[in-house]
Design a protein around this motif. Sequence first.
Motif, PDB file in Angstrom:
ATOM      1  N   THR A   1      19.148 124.105 131.548  1.00 16.97           N
ATOM      2  CA  THR A   1      17.993 124.895 131.598  1.00 16.97           C
ATOM      3  C   THR A   1      17.254 124.385 132.917  1.00 16.97           C
ATOM      4  OG1 THR A   1      17.777 125.020 129.305  1.00 16.97           O
ATOM      5  CG2 THR A   1      15.659 125.307 130.600  1.00 16.97           C
ATOM      6  N   VAL A   2      16.815 125.432 133.637  1.00 14.59           N
ATOM      7  CA  VAL A   2      16.053 125.304 134.923  1.00 14.59           C
ATOM      8  C   VAL A   2      14.662 125.535 134.978  1.00 14.59           C
ATOM      9  CG1 VAL A   2      16.242 125.700 137.494  1.00 14.59           C
ATOM     10  CG2 VAL A   2      18.359 125.657 136.139  1.00 14.59           C
ATOM     11  N   ILE A   3      13.730 124.918 135.209  1.00 12.77           N
ATOM     12  CA  ILE A   3      12.366 125.118 135.377  1.00 12.77           C
ATOM     13  C   ILE A   3      12.356 125.822 136.763  1.00 12.77           C
ATOM     14  CG2 ILE A   3       9.975 124.502 135.361  1.00 12.77           C
ATOM     15  CD1 ILE A   3      11.620 124.046 132.847  1.00 12.77           C
ATOM     16  N   PRO A   4      11.876 127.288 136.650  1.00  7.61           N
ATOM     17  CA  PRO A   4      12.172 127.814 138.211  1.00  7.61           C
ATOM     18  C   PRO A   4      10.941 127.324 139.130  1.00  7.61           C
ATOM     19  CG  PRO A   4      11.912 129.583 136.370  1.00  7.61           C
ATOM     20  CD  PRO A   4      11.655 128.115 135.844  1.00  7.61           C
ATOM     21  N   SER A   5      11.482 127.140 140.370  1.00  7.99           N
ATOM     22  CA  SER A   5      10.612 126.745 141.388  1.00  7.99           C
ATOM     23  C   SER A   5      11.320 126.803 142.555  1.00  7.99           C
ATOM     24  CB  SER A   5      10.003 125.182 141.187  1.00  7.99           C
ATOM     25  OG  SER A   5       9.611 124.617 142.309  1.00  7.99           O
ATOM     26  N   GLU A   6      10.510 127.180 143.841  1.00  9.41           N
ATOM     27  CA  GLU A   6      11.033 127.390 145.100  1.00  9.41           C
ATOM     28  C   GLU A   6      11.466 125.975 145.924  1.00  9.41           C
ATOM     29  OE1 GLU A   6      12.380 130.045 146.725  1.00  9.41           O
ATOM     30  OE2 GLU A   6      11.997 130.897 144.708  1.00  9.41           O
TER      31      GLU A   6
ATOM     32  N   LYS B   1       2.906 115.323 142.952  1.00 20.18           N
ATOM     33  CA  LYS B   1       2.024 116.415 143.329  1.00 20.18           C
ATOM     34  C   LYS B   1       2.006 117.590 142.503  1.00 20.18           C
ATOM     35  CE  LYS B   1       1.594 114.536 148.203  1.00 20.18           C
ATOM     36  NZ  LYS B   1       1.801 114.688 149.449  1.00 20.18           N
ATOM     37  N   HIS B   2       3.360 117.844 141.776  1.00 20.89           N
ATOM     38  CA  HIS B   2       3.619 119.093 140.914  1.00 20.89           C
ATOM     39  C   HIS B   2       3.508 118.769 139.429  1.00 20.89           C
ATOM     40  CE1 HIS B   2       4.434 121.081 145.041  1.00 20.89           C
ATOM     41  NE2 HIS B   2       5.136 120.047 145.150  1.00 20.89           N
ATOM     42  N   GLN B   3       2.685 118.065 138.846  1.00 20.60           N
ATOM     43  CA  GLN B   3       2.470 117.812 137.371  1.00 20.60           C
ATOM     44  C   GLN B   3       2.798 118.850 136.560  1.00 20.60           C
ATOM     45  OE1 GLN B   3       2.049 114.444 136.698  1.00 20.60           O
ATOM     46  NE2 GLN B   3       2.842 115.135 134.747  1.00 20.60           N
ATOM     47  N   GLU B   4       2.648 120.108 136.849  1.00 26.67           N
ATOM     48  CA  GLU B   4       2.774 121.131 135.889  1.00 26.67           C
ATOM     49  C   GLU B   4       4.372 121.438 135.739  1.00 26.67           C
ATOM     50  OE1 GLU B   4       2.922 122.879 140.037  1.00 26.67           O
ATOM     51  OE2 GLU B   4       1.605 121.276 138.828  1.00 26.67           O
TER      52      GLU B   4
ATOM     53  N   ARG C   1       9.321 120.312 132.444  1.00 26.47           N
ATOM     54  CA  ARG C   1      10.590 119.711 132.381  1.00 26.47           C
ATOM     55  C   ARG C   1      10.472 118.851 130.851  1.00 26.47           C
ATOM     56  NH1 ARG C   1      13.231 115.000 133.657  1.00 26.47           N
ATOM     57  NH2 ARG C   1      15.512 115.287 134.010  1.00 26.47           N
ATOM     58  N   GLU C   2       9.350 118.023 130.853  1.00 29.00           N
ATOM     59  CA  GLU C   2       9.293 117.226 129.605  1.00 29.00           C
ATOM     60  C   GLU C   2       9.296 117.945 128.349  1.00 29.00           C
ATOM     61  OE1 GLU C   2       9.734 113.781 129.610  1.00 29.00           O
ATOM     62  OE2 GLU C   2      10.174 114.249 131.698  1.00 29.00           O
ATOM     63  N   GLU C   3       8.618 119.031 128.390  1.00 28.79           N
ATOM     64  CA  GLU C   3       8.579 119.842 127.325  1.00 28.79           C
ATOM     65  C   GLU C   3       9.772 120.584 127.043  1.00 28.79           C
ATOM     66  OE1 GLU C   3       6.267 123.878 125.637  1.00 28.79           O
ATOM     67  OE2 GLU C   3       6.040 123.203 127.568  1.00 28.79           O
ATOM     68  N   ALA C   4      10.637 120.876 127.917  1.00 23.06           N
ATOM     69  CA  ALA C   4      11.675 121.440 127.627  1.00 23.06           C
ATOM     70  C   ALA C   4      13.068 120.495 127.024  1.00 23.06           C
ATOM     71  CB  ALA C   4      12.579 121.984 128.854  1.00 23.06           C
ATOM     72  N   LEU C   5      12.982 119.056 127.543  1.00 25.87           N
ATOM     73  CA  LEU C   5      13.727 118.203 127.216  1.00 25.87           C
ATOM     74  C   LEU C   5      13.450 117.731 125.730  1.00 25.87           C
ATOM     75  CD1 LEU C   5      13.617 115.900 130.241  1.00 25.87           C
ATOM     76  CD2 LEU C   5      15.633 116.733 129.143  1.00 25.87           C
ATOM     77  N   GLN C   6      12.206 117.936 125.294  1.00 29.58           N
ATOM     78  CA  GLN C   6      11.795 117.733 123.777  1.00 29.58           C
ATOM     79  C   GLN C   6      12.109 118.677 122.912  1.00 29.58           C
ATOM     80  OE1 GLN C   6       7.546 116.757 123.664  1.00 29.58           O
ATOM     81  NE2 GLN C   6       7.863 115.222 125.102  1.00 29.58           N
ATOM     82  N   VAL C   7      12.042 119.989 123.470  1.00 33.95           N
ATOM     83  CA  VAL C   7      12.346 121.039 122.449  1.00 33.95           C
ATOM     84  C   VAL C   7      13.700 121.626 122.335  1.00 33.95           C
ATOM     85  CG1 VAL C   7      11.815 123.677 122.235  1.00 33.95           C
ATOM     86  CG2 VAL C   7       9.981 122.132 122.844  1.00 33.95           C
ATOM     87  N   LEU C   8      14.467 121.292 123.378  1.00 38.77           N
ATOM     88  CA  LEU C   8      15.925 121.868 123.335  1.00 38.77           C
ATOM     89  C   LEU C   8      16.746 121.099 122.364  1.00 38.77           C
ATOM     90  CD1 LEU C   8      16.741 122.120 127.358  1.00 38.77           C
ATOM     91  CD2 LEU C   8      17.175 124.022 125.457  1.00 38.77           C
ATOM     92  N   PRO C   9      16.769 120.099 122.185  1.00 35.78           N
ATOM     93  CA  PRO C   9      17.969 119.383 121.028  1.00 35.78           C
ATOM     94  C   PRO C   9      17.640 120.033 119.749  1.00 35.78           C
ATOM     95  CG  PRO C   9      16.939 117.802 122.478  1.00 35.78           C
ATOM     96  CD  PRO C   9      16.012 118.856 122.955  1.00 35.78           C
ATOM     97  N   ASP C  10      16.426 119.823 119.341  1.00 34.42           N
ATOM     98  CA  ASP C  10      16.265 120.674 117.900  1.00 34.42           C
ATOM     99  C   ASP C  10      16.629 122.106 118.017  1.00 34.42           C
ATOM    100  OD1 ASP C  10      15.593 118.284 116.749  1.00 34.42           O
ATOM    101  OD2 ASP C  10      13.515 118.411 117.065  1.00 34.42           O
ATOM    102  N   TYR C  11      16.088 122.660 119.103  1.00 36.93           N
ATOM    103  CA  TYR C  11      16.236 124.279 119.016  1.00 36.93           C
ATOM    104  C   TYR C  11      17.679 124.476 119.168  1.00 36.93           C
ATOM    105  CZ  TYR C  11      15.770 129.015 120.547  1.00 36.93           C
ATOM    106  OH  TYR C  11      16.001 130.447 120.707  1.00 36.93           O
TER     107      TYR C  11
ATOM    108  N   VAL D   1      20.840 119.333 130.075  1.00 39.98           N
ATOM    109  CA  VAL D   1      20.314 119.189 131.305  1.00 39.98           C
ATOM    110  C   VAL D   1      19.226 120.053 131.680  1.00 39.98           C
ATOM    111  CG1 VAL D   1      20.865 119.071 133.904  1.00 39.98           C
ATOM    112  CG2 VAL D   1      22.529 118.322 131.962  1.00 39.98           C
ATOM    113  N   VAL D   2      18.050 119.446 132.174  1.00 42.51           N
ATOM    114  CA  VAL D   2      17.054 120.188 132.558  1.00 42.51           C
ATOM    115  C   VAL D   2      16.568 119.992 133.924  1.00 42.51           C
ATOM    116  CG1 VAL D   2      14.547 120.840 132.209  1.00 42.51           C
ATOM    117  CG2 VAL D   2      16.131 120.192 130.205  1.00 42.51           C
ATOM    118  N   LYS D   3      16.826 120.904 134.939  1.00 41.27           N
ATOM    119  CA  LYS D   3      16.525 120.956 136.217  1.00 41.27           C
ATOM    120  C   LYS D   3      15.315 121.776 136.630  1.00 41.27           C
ATOM    121  CE  LYS D   3      20.122 118.451 137.636  1.00 41.27           C
ATOM    122  NZ  LYS D   3      20.148 117.266 138.500  1.00 41.27           N
ATOM    123  N   ILE D   4      14.744 121.359 138.041  1.00 44.96           N
ATOM    124  CA  ILE D   4      13.619 121.984 138.421  1.00 44.96           C
ATOM    125  C   ILE D   4      14.298 122.536 139.802  1.00 44.96           C
ATOM    126  CG2 ILE D   4      11.405 121.936 139.447  1.00 44.96           C
ATOM    127  CD1 ILE D   4      10.934 119.678 137.359  1.00 44.96           C
TER     128      ILE D   4
END
Length: 274
Positions: free
Chosen positions: A36-41, A54-57, A62-72, A86-89
């Motif tokens: 899963t990729v969090i889109p960013s340039e 500097k990019h806390q959002e 990414r942390e939210e995806a890592l928490q949600v993905l396993p159960d989903y 794997v979660v990437k940005i």
Amino acid sequence: MKTIVVPFDFSPYSLAALKTAQRISVKNHAKVICVTVIPSELDWDLLSEEAKLKHQELIDEREEALQVLPDYIRQVAPAKAPIDLVVKIGVPSEQILRVAEQNQADLILIGAYGKGFKDGNFLGSNLQKVLRNSCCAVLAVKEALDGNAFRKIAFATVFNPSGKEAFEKILPLAKAFKSSIHLLFVNTPEHFTNSAVSDAQMAEFIKGNEQFVIHKQVYNHKEAEQGIMEFCEKEGIKLVGLVSGNRKHASSYVIGTTETLIYKSDLGVLSLNK
């Protein structure tokens, strides 16, 4: 086939890809890596830890995806074999290809929009970028392929060394599912070949693979892509493989046979690099 990479964005198309990958994994015990990729340039992998802060959002996403993905994933695609998550940005196509290369993937299995899909820019899609730049085979699906869909595989080709090399790459898949292979040549007016020549070329092409059930097929049509689609519909074939060639430096607006089949049909399309 040891490793399958599946891009996953929570869409029904990516879920279809994941379920198809699981089906293949059951047959040959391949490892499935769900990306899963969090889109960013930003090229996140090259940033320092200080710069990342500097990019806390993005970090939060990414942390939210890592928490949600396993159960989903356990809910929507339960499987006996574990799935590596794997979660990437970053730029999705670049991250997908990077994960595939780092893990020496044998296959990228990616969801594709269904036939006639118009919402969005197909030509600039991540799918096309992955197809053009992948170091391994790419299977694009619109719906999950079950075991029956792998029973018959069409391989569309012209009979040259590149086609032969690509053909060899579908054989492990055919062996795992005990598939019959329909070796397909679409005879078009532009590249007309008489029957004696095409028969001889096909016989030479499959030499050494007598352990497989291979049907030699010639289908006449004015257009190669339409001929492939009509043949597969007539024979009840859901999966077609073809050699992708080298498209890395092709213009982005050039659509080849692979992209045309993905866009205009509901087939699973296996793009095999030479």
